[in-house]
Design an enzyme around this catalytic site. Structure first.
Site, PDB file in Angstrom:
ATOM      1  N   ASN A 136       0.805  -1.224   0.000  1.00 42.70           N
ATOM      2  CA  ASN A 136       0.000   0.000   0.000  1.00 42.70           C
ATOM      3  C   ASN A 136       0.837   1.273   0.000  1.00 42.70           C
ATOM      4  OD1 ASN A 136      -2.357  -1.630   0.282  1.00 42.70           O
ATOM      5  ND2 ASN A 136      -1.836  -1.888   2.441  1.00 42.70           N
ATOM      6  N   HIS A 172     -13.909  -2.112   7.062  1.00 36.52           N
ATOM      7  CA  HIS A 172     -12.712  -2.827   7.523  1.00 36.52           C
ATOM      8  C   HIS A 172     -12.959  -3.548   8.858  1.00 36.52           C
ATOM      9  CE1 HIS A 172      -8.468  -3.077   9.048  1.00 36.52           C
ATOM     10  NE2 HIS A 172      -8.284  -3.406   7.789  1.00 36.52           N
ATOM     11  N   GLU A 176     -15.933   3.637   4.833  1.00 33.52           N
ATOM     12  CA  GLU A 176     -14.606   3.980   4.312  1.00 33.52           C
ATOM     13  C   GLU A 176     -14.831   4.926   3.140  1.00 33.52           C
ATOM     14  OE1 GLU A 176     -12.245   0.418   3.452  1.00 33.52           O
ATOM     15  OE2 GLU A 176     -13.219  -0.604   5.111  1.00 33.52           O
ATOM     16  N   SER A 178     -10.986  -0.913   0.916  1.00 32.06           N
ATOM     17  CA  SER A 178      -9.642  -1.482   0.808  1.00 32.06           C
ATOM     18  C   SER A 178      -9.560  -2.693  -0.112  1.00 32.06           C
ATOM     19  CB  SER A 178      -9.134  -1.861   2.192  1.00 32.06           C
ATOM     20  OG  SER A 178     -10.025  -2.762   2.816  1.00 32.06           O
ATOM     21  N   ASP A 209     -13.393   6.419   7.280  1.00 31.63           N
ATOM     22  CA  ASP A 209     -12.043   5.851   7.296  1.00 31.63           C
ATOM     23  C   ASP A 209     -11.391   6.154   5.942  1.00 31.63           C
ATOM     24  OD1 ASP A 209      -9.887   4.080   6.862  1.00 31.63           O
ATOM     25  OD2 ASP A 209     -10.721   2.566   8.197  1.00 31.63           O
ATOM     26  N   HIS A 242      -7.180   4.517   2.617  1.00 34.64           N
ATOM     27  CA  HIS A 242      -6.653   4.328   1.258  1.00 34.64           C
ATOM     28  C   HIS A 242      -6.848   5.546   0.361  1.00 34.64           C
ATOM     29  CE1 HIS A 242      -5.699   0.147   2.013  1.00 34.64           C
ATOM     30  NE2 HIS A 242      -6.792   0.141   2.756  1.00 34.64           N
ATOM     31  N   LYS A 254       0.140   3.725   4.803  1.00 38.13           N
ATOM     32  CA  LYS A 254      -0.106   3.371   3.400  1.00 38.13           C
ATOM     33  C   LYS A 254       0.549   4.450   2.523  1.00 38.13           C
ATOM     34  CE  LYS A 254      -4.021   0.832   5.179  1.00 38.13           C
ATOM     35  NZ  LYS A 254      -3.261  -0.348   5.585  1.00 38.13           N
TER      36      LYS A 254
HETATM   37  C1  LIG Z   1      -9.725   0.678   5.628  1.00 40.74           C
HETATM   38  C2  LIG Z   1      -8.655   0.377   6.613  1.00 40.74           C
HETATM   39  N1  LIG Z   1      -8.764   0.875   7.857  1.00 40.74           N
HETATM   40  C3  LIG Z   1      -7.825   0.633   8.790  1.00 40.74           C
HETATM   41  C4  LIG Z   1      -6.724  -0.144   8.510  1.00 40.74           C
HETATM   42  C5  LIG Z   1      -5.714  -0.418   9.580  1.00 40.74           C
HETATM   43  O1  LIG Z   1      -4.626   0.433   9.443  1.00 40.74           O
HETATM   44  P1  LIG Z   1      -3.191   0.034  10.017  1.00 40.74           P
HETATM   45  O2  LIG Z   1      -2.576  -0.870   9.023  1.00 40.74           O
HETATM   46  O3  LIG Z   1      -2.488   1.350  10.142  1.00 40.74           O
HETATM   47  O4  LIG Z   1      -3.411  -0.623  11.330  1.00 40.74           O
HETATM   48  C6  LIG Z   1      -6.561  -0.653   7.225  1.00 40.74           C
HETATM   49  C7  LIG Z   1      -5.348  -1.447   6.900  1.00 40.74           C
HETATM   50  O5  LIG Z   1      -5.361  -2.486   6.402  1.00 40.74           O
HETATM   51  C8  LIG Z   1      -7.560  -0.413   6.263  1.00 40.74           C
HETATM   52  O6  LIG Z   1      -7.466  -0.940   5.045  1.00 40.74           O
END
Ligand SMILES: Cc1ncc(COP(=O)(O)O)c(C=O)c1O
Length: 393
Positions: free
Chosen positions: A47, A140, A184, A188, A213, A216, A242
């Site tokens: 990412n 997520h 989101e 993701s 969120d 991405h 990311k």
């Molecule tokens: C949409 C989303 N939120 C939160 C996270 C978690 O983030 P981190 O990898 O910083 O723990 C991810 C990571 O995979 C994600 O894709």
């Protein structure tokens, strides 16, 4: 030997049989190259969308801040772990995201998993009734975990289906308690986008708090990489792991929101503050990202080109419109086979399988980055088309 080993082994066996067992497969990286099993690969699995994890300025500032301030923060933020650089980075992040304030967390998972329960507790404390949480079905795992930790039953709307969301909001309109919509901005595993202005309008109509969120989207989408939700969401969460090329996460919102979380989010209160090297990388990323319009354009151009090639060959890339291009395969073992075959052709990718994605939708998740060349994208399109078509016959 542990007491539960037989149970662990049998649970793993179940996963093996279902084709969903996860294992760790290391890669070796140096500045420009990624190696797996000693073979040089083109990375379309990770990412680091803008290539910042290898950027000299990030590495320099990370090492400089480690040398100046030490390798650890030594304590949690509320004890004696808050350094001036934490607050400086939080202010810089707030300006970048277009919010009054931000609060840093150790990771995105930790932020979601502890902020959602903290917000849910607000409803119980202020109204005596649980928070009504309206979540996109494809949110997520960390957001689902936050709801589970809060003990709330989610009202889950079909993915990006705002008519369905409105039906649920209407159905619960007379229920007591605060309400919150959680989504989101870029999903993701699908690479599609939520319609944030439309979600804002629904949130206003039904008196709901909007939680977005941006893991991405930040760095890649929106003017100068600011993301898609600035000024629209009540709370924006994002990761620094990311496009920012580092580690850690932030919550952005109003000052009262951040002050409330500082008092109530256990993942903030009971965890050691981010270390100086990580802060240095975030600080440098925030300097560079607004200047990377050309890279963002290249990245999104690559993704558009790849989708055109794959779709023309009859492969589904779902509703992707971003740097994340899923190629839907269906069955888990088949997705694993295609991913392996792609590795043999020099492309490092991963098969994403249930339970991370819904049953029957195992896929390759092609995560592009700005450093890929046109000819690598052409090769990738050709290889995926050939291998995925063979495997789905
Ligand atoms: C949409 C989303 N939120 C939160 C996270 C978690 O983030 P981190 O990898 O910083 O723990 C991810 C990571 O995979 C994600 O894709």
């Amino acid at each position: 030997m542990s007491l539960f080993d037989a149970h662990f082994t049998s649970a793993l066996h179940d996963r093996e049989t279902a084709g969903t067992r996860r294992t760790l497969r290391p890669v070796t990286r140096d500045v420009q190259t990624i190696l797996r099993d000693n073979r040089r690969m083109i990375d379309v699995s990770s990412n680091d969308y803008l290539g910042l994890a290898d950027h000299p300025l990030l590495k320099e500032r990370a090492s400089d801040w480690a040398l100046r301030f030490g390798t650890g923060a030594r304590a949690s933020r509320l004890v004696s772990g808050t350094l001036e650089i934490h607050q400086a980075v939080e202010q810089k992040m707030a300006r970048f995201k277009g919010y009054e304030a931000t609060l840093l967390f150790a990771s995105g998972w930790q932020a979601n998993a502890s902020v959602v329960p903290a917000l849910c507790a607000l409803s119980t404390a202020r109204t005596g009734h649980p928070m009504l949480v309206f979540s996109d079905r494809l949110n997520h795992a960390s957001l689902h975990h936050g709801c589970a930790a809060a003990g709330v039953r989610q009202h889950r709307f079909r993915h990006n289906d705002l008519a369905h969301l409105e039906t649920l909001l209407k159905r619960e309109a007379t229920e007591p308690g605060l309400r919150m919509i959680v989504t989101e901005s870029v999903f993701s595993m699908d690479g599609d986008r939520a319609d944030i202005p439309a979600l804002r309008a629904l949130a206003d109509r039904y008196d709901a708090f909007l939680y977005v969120d941006e893991a991405h989207a930040t760095g890649v989408l929106g003017a100068h990489g600011h993301g898609l939700s600035g000024g629209l969401a009540d709370l924006t969460m994002g990761t620094c792991s990311k496009a920012l090329g580092g580690m850690g996460a932030y919550i952005a919102g109003s000052r009262p929101l951040c002050d409330y979380l500082l008092n109530h989010a256990s993942g903030f209160i009971y965890s050691t503050a981010l270390p100086p090297a990580v802060l240095g990388a975030i600080d440098a990323a925030l300097d560079i990202i607004p200047t990377m319009d050309r890279e963002r354009q290249t990245l999104l151009g690559h993704a558009g080109h790849l989708r055109t090639v794959l779709n023309a060959a009859g492969l589904s890339t779902a509703e992707s419109s971003t740097q994340i291009v899923p190629v839907l395969i269906g069955e888990s073992q088949r997705a694993l086979d295609v991913a392996r075959a792609l590795e043999n052709e020099g492309f490092l990718t991963v098969a994403i399988r249930p339970p991370t994605v819904p049953q029957g939708t195992a896929r390759l998740r092609l995560a592009l980055h700005a450093g890929l060349t046109d000819s690598q994208i052409t090769q990738l399109g050709e290889a995926v088309t050939r291998l995925a078509s063979e495997q789905t016959l």
